[in-house]
Design an enzyme around this catalytic site. Structure first.
Site, PDB file in Angstrom:
ATOM      1  N   CYS A 199       8.193  70.077  33.197  1.00 19.42           N
ATOM      2  CA  CYS A 199       9.504  70.018  33.843  1.00 19.42           C
ATOM      3  C   CYS A 199      10.373  71.204  33.398  1.00 19.42           C
ATOM      4  O   CYS A 199      10.113  72.333  33.804  1.00 19.42           O
ATOM      5  CB  CYS A 199      10.155  68.664  33.599  1.00 19.42           C
ATOM      6  SG  CYS A 199      11.541  68.322  34.719  1.00 19.42           S
ATOM      7  N   HIS A 239       6.173  64.928  35.298  1.00 20.30           N
ATOM      8  CA  HIS A 239       6.114  64.374  33.942  1.00 20.30           C
ATOM      9  C   HIS A 239       4.828  63.562  33.750  1.00 20.30           C
ATOM     10  O   HIS A 239       4.833  62.333  33.913  1.00 20.30           O
ATOM     11  CB  HIS A 239       7.319  63.474  33.682  1.00 20.30           C
ATOM     12  CG  HIS A 239       8.593  64.207  33.448  1.00 20.30           C
ATOM     13  ND1 HIS A 239       8.976  64.672  32.209  1.00 20.30           N
ATOM     14  CD2 HIS A 239       9.584  64.569  34.292  1.00 20.30           C
ATOM     15  CE1 HIS A 239      10.150  65.279  32.296  1.00 20.30           C
ATOM     16  NE2 HIS A 239      10.540  65.234  33.557  1.00 20.30           N
ATOM     17  N   GLU A 244       3.566  62.727  31.033  1.00 20.65           N
ATOM     18  CA  GLU A 244       3.715  61.871  29.844  1.00 20.65           C
ATOM     19  C   GLU A 244       4.518  60.608  30.110  1.00 20.65           C
ATOM     20  O   GLU A 244       4.454  59.650  29.324  1.00 20.65           O
ATOM     21  CB  GLU A 244       4.367  62.677  28.709  1.00 20.65           C
ATOM     22  CG  GLU A 244       5.893  62.811  28.763  1.00 20.65           C
ATOM     23  CD  GLU A 244       6.426  63.785  29.804  1.00 20.65           C
ATOM     24  OE1 GLU A 244       7.652  63.999  29.825  1.00 20.65           O
ATOM     25  OE2 GLU A 244       5.627  64.326  30.597  1.00 20.65           O
TER      26      GLU A 244
END
Length: 269
Positions: A117, A211, A213
């Site tokens: 990001c 993202h 994660e």
């Protein structure tokens, strides 16, 4: 300040997590901080990496507070991961400029650099690309479907993409984007919202706008905070929540790709 994830007597790999955001109350309470979120996602022994027997050390630097490795210490690391952030990657705050210099040093040393990001955008900026507010305007929050490039460069870490259908879904939360990838970069994915969703420079730089994660509950907590602060409208937040009930990202694929990038030794076919 440096936080070490494990004892260091015999490590085969060492990574630096450069946090460009501060821990939210929710992530601190549930996960113990973003450090644990990233190490769980990208570290040895996480989901499906196949490297559970590899000993790793992860160091955390709070880049947003000015904590960064010294340029002389770049050689100690196999790779660097740069997180998302509420800040603008094109801003000229001192810590962002210092982060750009560190990226340049790591890339010059051919260390693996993974930008997520904000990290994706700041890596682009550091290497001479262009970033700014999303040209189509507004926030992109929720699950976004990426279209993979028809032709991929020959790097081994991209094997996961070669076995993938043309599209893959990822969690997004941003209002800035890469306008123009750095010279010599390969654009690996795009979407109907963002032209450069993912790029690489050789086999040692990877930027991902989304993202990988994030878990669903982290995104929901973030949506609630943005709604409460009136950064986004209540109706926008409800639309995101309905989308999350109806679909989910291809998270296992993204984790596999990021781990492959950070840990693959061979460079190309």
């Amino acid at each position: 300040m440096k936080i070490v994830a494990a004892d260091e007597p015999r490590t085969s790999r060492r990574y630096a997590l450069l946090l460009a955001a501060r821990d939210s109350e929710y992530v601190l309470k549930v996960y113990g901080g973003y450090f644990n979120v990233f190490v769980s996602a990208f570290g040895s022994g996480g989901d499906g990496d196949g490297n559970g027997d590899v000993c790793e050390t992860w160091d955390m630097f709070r880049a947003v507070d000015g904590e960064l490795p010294d340029l002389d210490d770049v050689g100690r690391y196999d790779g660097f991961v740069i997180s998302g952030s509420p800040y603008d990657a094109y801003a000229d705050e001192l810590w962002i400029l210092r982060l750009c210099l560190l990226v340049q040093g790591a890339v010059a040393a051919r260390k693996r650099v993974l930008g997520i990001c904000f990290g994706h955008q700041v890596v682009c900026r550091a290497l001479g690309g262009r970033v700014g507010k999303a040209r189509r305007g507004g926030w992109d929050i929720g699950i976004r479907e990426m279209a993979m490039a028809a032709t991929l460069p020959p790097w081994r870490f991209l094997d996961a993409l070669r076995d993938l259908p043309q599209y893959a879904k990822i969690t997004e939360c941003h209002q800035d984007e890469v306008w123009e990838a750095p010279l010599g970069a390969d654009v690996l994915a795009s979407s109907d919202k963002t032209g450069v969703e993912m790029f690489c420079v050789g086999d040692h730089v990877l930027g991902i706008q989304g993202h990988p994660e994030y878990t669903g509950d982290i995104l929901l907590s973030l949506v609630d905070r943005l709604s409460t602060s009136q950064t986004i409208t209540v109706s926008f937040a409800e639309d995101v929540k309905r989308q999350l009930e109806a679909t989910s990202p291809d998270r296992e694929f993204w984790l596999k790709l990021c781990k492959s990038f950070l840990k693959t030794e061979e460079s190309y076919y």
